[in-house]
Design an enzyme around this catalytic site. Sequence first.
Site, mmCIF file in Angstrom:
data_model
loop_
_atom_site.group_PDB
_atom_site.id
_atom_site.type_symbol
_atom_site.label_atom_id
_atom_site.label_comp_id
_atom_site.label_asym_id
_atom_site.label_seq_id
_atom_site.Cartn_x
_atom_site.Cartn_y
_atom_site.Cartn_z
ATOM 1 N N GLY A 32 0.780 -1.241 0.000
ATOM 2 C CA GLY A 32 0.000 0.000 0.000
ATOM 3 C C GLY A 32 0.806 1.283 0.000
ATOM 4 O O GLY A 32 0.343 2.305 -0.504
ATOM 5 N N GLU A 46 4.320 3.973 6.032
ATOM 6 C CA GLU A 46 3.106 3.144 5.970
ATOM 7 C C GLU A 46 2.011 3.931 5.253
ATOM 8 O O GLU A 46 2.014 5.167 5.244
ATOM 9 C CB GLU A 46 2.702 2.767 7.411
ATOM 10 C CG GLU A 46 1.416 1.995 7.568
ATOM 11 C CD GLU A 46 1.436 0.614 6.920
ATOM 12 O OE1 GLU A 46 1.625 0.544 5.694
ATOM 13 O OE2 GLU A 46 1.205 -0.385 7.644
ATOM 14 N N ASP A 47 1.079 3.192 4.649
ATOM 15 C CA ASP A 47 -0.040 3.886 3.995
ATOM 16 C C ASP A 47 -1.101 4.309 5.015
ATOM 17 O O ASP A 47 -1.515 5.472 5.045
ATOM 18 C CB ASP A 47 -0.654 3.023 2.872
ATOM 19 C CG ASP A 47 -1.138 1.646 3.350
ATOM 20 O OD1 ASP A 47 -0.836 1.254 4.499
ATOM 21 O OD2 ASP A 47 -1.827 0.962 2.572
ATOM 22 N N ASP A 50 -4.367 1.667 11.147
ATOM 23 C CA ASP A 50 -5.775 1.392 11.456
ATOM 24 C C ASP A 50 -5.830 0.898 12.911
ATOM 25 O O ASP A 50 -5.792 1.707 13.841
ATOM 26 C CB ASP A 50 -6.253 0.345 10.442
ATOM 27 C CG ASP A 50 -7.732 0.052 10.487
ATOM 28 O OD1 ASP A 50 -8.489 0.911 10.938
ATOM 29 O OD2 ASP A 50 -8.150 -1.047 10.073
ATOM 30 N N THR A 51 -5.840 -0.413 13.131
ATOM 31 C CA THR A 51 -5.799 -0.900 14.522
ATOM 32 C C THR A 51 -4.429 -0.669 15.150
ATOM 33 O O THR A 51 -4.299 -0.627 16.374
ATOM 34 C CB THR A 51 -6.114 -2.418 14.592
ATOM 35 O OG1 THR A 51 -5.063 -3.133 13.933
ATOM 36 C CG2 THR A 51 -7.445 -2.752 13.948
ATOM 37 N N THR A 57 -0.286 -3.941 12.581
ATOM 38 C CA THR A 57 0.796 -4.131 11.606
ATOM 39 C C THR A 57 2.055 -3.413 12.058
ATOM 40 O O THR A 57 3.143 -4.000 12.105
ATOM 41 C CB THR A 57 0.360 -3.611 10.215
ATOM 42 O OG1 THR A 57 -0.849 -4.258 9.834
ATOM 43 C CG2 THR A 57 1.440 -3.867 9.175
ATOM 44 N N LEU A 58 1.926 -2.131 12.416
ATOM 45 C CA LEU A 58 3.120 -1.374 12.802
ATOM 46 C C LEU A 58 3.673 -1.825 14.140
ATOM 47 O O LEU A 58 4.878 -1.762 14.368
ATOM 48 C CB LEU A 58 2.824 0.124 12.796
ATOM 49 C CG LEU A 58 2.936 0.716 11.394
ATOM 50 C CD1 LEU A 58 2.542 2.172 11.374
ATOM 51 C CD2 LEU A 58 4.360 0.560 10.862
ATOM 52 N N LYS A 103 -6.138 6.426 11.210
ATOM 53 C CA LYS A 103 -7.536 6.301 11.656
ATOM 54 C C LYS A 103 -7.506 6.136 13.169
ATOM 55 O O LYS A 103 -7.588 5.004 13.683
ATOM 56 C CB LYS A 103 -8.187 5.056 11.043
ATOM 57 C CG LYS A 103 -8.344 5.068 9.546
ATOM 58 C CD LYS A 103 -9.075 3.780 9.159
ATOM 59 C CE LYS A 103 -9.172 3.594 7.693
ATOM 60 N NZ LYS A 103 -9.760 2.288 7.328
ATOM 61 N N ASP A 121 -5.428 -0.385 -1.961
ATOM 62 C CA ASP A 121 -6.302 -1.217 -2.799
ATOM 63 C C ASP A 121 -7.579 -1.681 -2.116
ATOM 64 O O ASP A 121 -7.727 -1.589 -0.897
ATOM 65 C CB ASP A 121 -5.535 -2.472 -3.221
ATOM 66 C CG ASP A 121 -5.442 -3.494 -2.068
ATOM 67 O OD1 ASP A 121 -5.104 -3.079 -0.945
ATOM 68 O OD2 ASP A 121 -5.753 -4.677 -2.303
#
Length: 180
Positions: free
Chosen positions: A51, A104-105, A108-109, A112-113, A136, A164
């Site tokens: 992303g 990072e794109d 969110d939660t 991932t990071l 977010k 995407d």
Amino acid sequence: MIAIEDDARLTQLFSGETIRNRVAELGAAISGDFSNVSEADPLYLIAVLKGAFIFAADLIRAITVPCTIDFLSASSYGTAKTSSGTVALRHSLSVANRHVLLIEDIVDTGLTLQRISDELTAQHPASLGICTLLDKPAARKHPVRIAYTGFSIPDRFVVGYGIDYGEHYRQLPYIGFFSS
Ligand code: 5GP
């Protein structure tokens, strides 16, 4: 699946020009903060695939201090719109003693990071920062410290500018969300 031709249902959130201007500001801020790096010890950009590939390509051209770039593959969504709760990482990066900036794109939660940061921190980088195009905050479940944020957005599913839905829409020059 909504066809690419059917982007009448896509509402634009950030135009290409708005994104360009913000990326220039981020590049200037990063260049100012890392004015102490050198050709011998450059800033190490690590972009999270897929992303962030367009964001990273634009951001690196807005950074004026010496830097190198690598890519790390992380997938948590597959083709669905909700997180699977597990993150698969693929990389063979060495970050010991490097000044690392993760690109990072979307955060969110935060899972991932958090996974990526934990894995890279174990290698003892000189520093580890995060730059995300979109944040977010309302969706956060795992705390992450973000040094540079392009835009804070509501908890909506967005596409475009490298981001995407089922591998489609990455080529859109803007960021948008689907209106129902
Ligand atoms: P997290 O691990 O923070 O929950 O999720 C981060 C990853 O989920 C992002 O890098 C991105 O790939 C995906 N993601 C989160 N929100 C969205 C969204 O609105 N649209 C798309 N296409 N992917 C998203």
